[in-house]
Design a protein around this motif. Sequence first.
Motif, PDB file in Angstrom:
ATOM      1  N   GLY A  61      33.238  59.866  29.069  1.00  0.00           N
ATOM      2  CA  GLY A  61      32.673  60.898  28.194  1.00  0.00           C
ATOM      3  C   GLY A  61      31.170  60.832  28.214  1.00  0.00           C
ATOM      4  O   GLY A  61      30.553  61.162  29.195  1.00  0.00           O
ATOM      5  N   ARG A  62      30.593  60.340  27.138  1.00  0.00           N
ATOM      6  CA  ARG A  62      29.135  60.142  27.074  1.00  0.00           C
ATOM      7  C   ARG A  62      28.840  58.666  26.932  1.00  0.00           C
ATOM      8  O   ARG A  62      29.048  58.096  25.873  1.00  0.00           O
ATOM      9  N   LEU A  63      28.353  58.084  27.997  1.00  0.00           N
ATOM     10  CA  LEU A  63      27.967  56.684  27.935  1.00  0.00           C
ATOM     11  C   LEU A  63      26.668  56.549  27.152  1.00  0.00           C
ATOM     12  O   LEU A  63      25.834  57.452  27.173  1.00  0.00           O
ATOM     13  N   PRO A  64      26.482  55.417  26.489  1.00  0.00           N
ATOM     14  CA  PRO A  64      25.256  55.234  25.706  1.00  0.00           C
ATOM     15  C   PRO A  64      24.032  55.124  26.597  1.00  0.00           C
ATOM     16  O   PRO A  64      24.068  54.516  27.651  1.00  0.00           O
ATOM     17  N   ALA A  65      22.963  55.734  26.146  1.00  0.00           N
ATOM     18  CA  ALA A  65      21.664  55.635  26.829  1.00  0.00           C
ATOM     19  C   ALA A  65      20.664  55.070  25.861  1.00  0.00           C
ATOM     20  O   ALA A  65      20.928  54.931  24.671  1.00  0.00           O
TER      21      ALA A  65
ATOM     22  N   LEU B 273      23.012  54.134  33.063  1.00  0.00           N
ATOM     23  CA  LEU B 273      23.563  55.486  32.918  1.00  0.00           C
ATOM     24  C   LEU B 273      23.290  56.312  34.166  1.00  0.00           C
ATOM     25  O   LEU B 273      24.171  57.023  34.658  1.00  0.00           O
ATOM     26  N   CYS B 274      22.079  56.231  34.701  1.00  0.00           N
ATOM     27  CA  CYS B 274      21.753  56.969  35.926  1.00  0.00           C
ATOM     28  C   CYS B 274      22.631  56.520  37.089  1.00  0.00           C
ATOM     29  O   CYS B 274      23.097  57.346  37.880  1.00  0.00           O
ATOM     30  N   LEU B 275      22.843  55.223  37.201  1.00  0.00           N
ATOM     31  CA  LEU B 275      23.727  54.717  38.254  1.00  0.00           C
ATOM     32  C   LEU B 275      25.130  55.299  38.101  1.00  0.00           C
ATOM     33  O   LEU B 275      25.729  55.765  39.070  1.00  0.00           O
TER      34      LEU B 275
ATOM     35  N   ALA C 171      14.983  59.231  38.497  1.00  0.00           N
ATOM     36  CA  ALA C 171      15.043  58.629  37.167  1.00  0.00           C
ATOM     37  C   ALA C 171      15.501  57.176  37.267  1.00  0.00           C
ATOM     38  O   ALA C 171      14.892  56.283  36.665  1.00  0.00           O
ATOM     39  N   GLU C 172      16.527  56.951  38.046  1.00  0.00           N
ATOM     40  CA  GLU C 172      17.053  55.594  38.213  1.00  0.00           C
ATOM     41  C   GLU C 172      15.980  54.670  38.785  1.00  0.00           C
ATOM     42  O   GLU C 172      15.792  53.551  38.320  1.00  0.00           O
ATOM     43  N   ARG C 173      15.234  55.147  39.763  1.00  0.00           N
ATOM     44  CA  ARG C 173      14.167  54.349  40.370  1.00  0.00           C
ATOM     45  C   ARG C 173      13.077  54.008  39.340  1.00  0.00           C
ATOM     46  O   ARG C 173      12.604  52.878  39.270  1.00  0.00           O
TER      47      ARG C 173
END
Length: 125
Positions: free
Chosen positions: A120-124, A74-76, A51-53
């Motif tokens: 917690g939940r970072l924004p995506a 977020l993936c990182l 996903a990050e790639r």
Amino acid sequence: RQVFDAARADYASGHFDRVVAVLKVPDLQRDAEAEFVLGKAHYRLGQLSDAERAFRTAVALDPKMGQAWLNHALCLYQQKKPADATRVYEQVQELFATTRPDLVQRAKVAVDAIKRGTTGRLPAG
């Protein structure tokens, strides 16, 4: 274009594995939007490095794709790379400072959360 439309329909139907199968064909020409959808499908399948790639490729193809930047960061972070994630979130703040205050705010919240250790939940995107 038909291939991408089919992949987008598969994504909307929750068939993330089919999205990956359709969009990962080696000779397929993918634009930024196709890479973004591919990244989201990989993410939903728990394939964070893929996903990050895909998100990184999406922003390389279209640097104005703000949601791809946020998802890339977020993936990182979720791959336990907070320094890299912070750098990407800071790039978002620079790139979109005058055009997308919503993205800038989300990136600031994420950087502050990473620095405080309260992610917690970072924004995506």
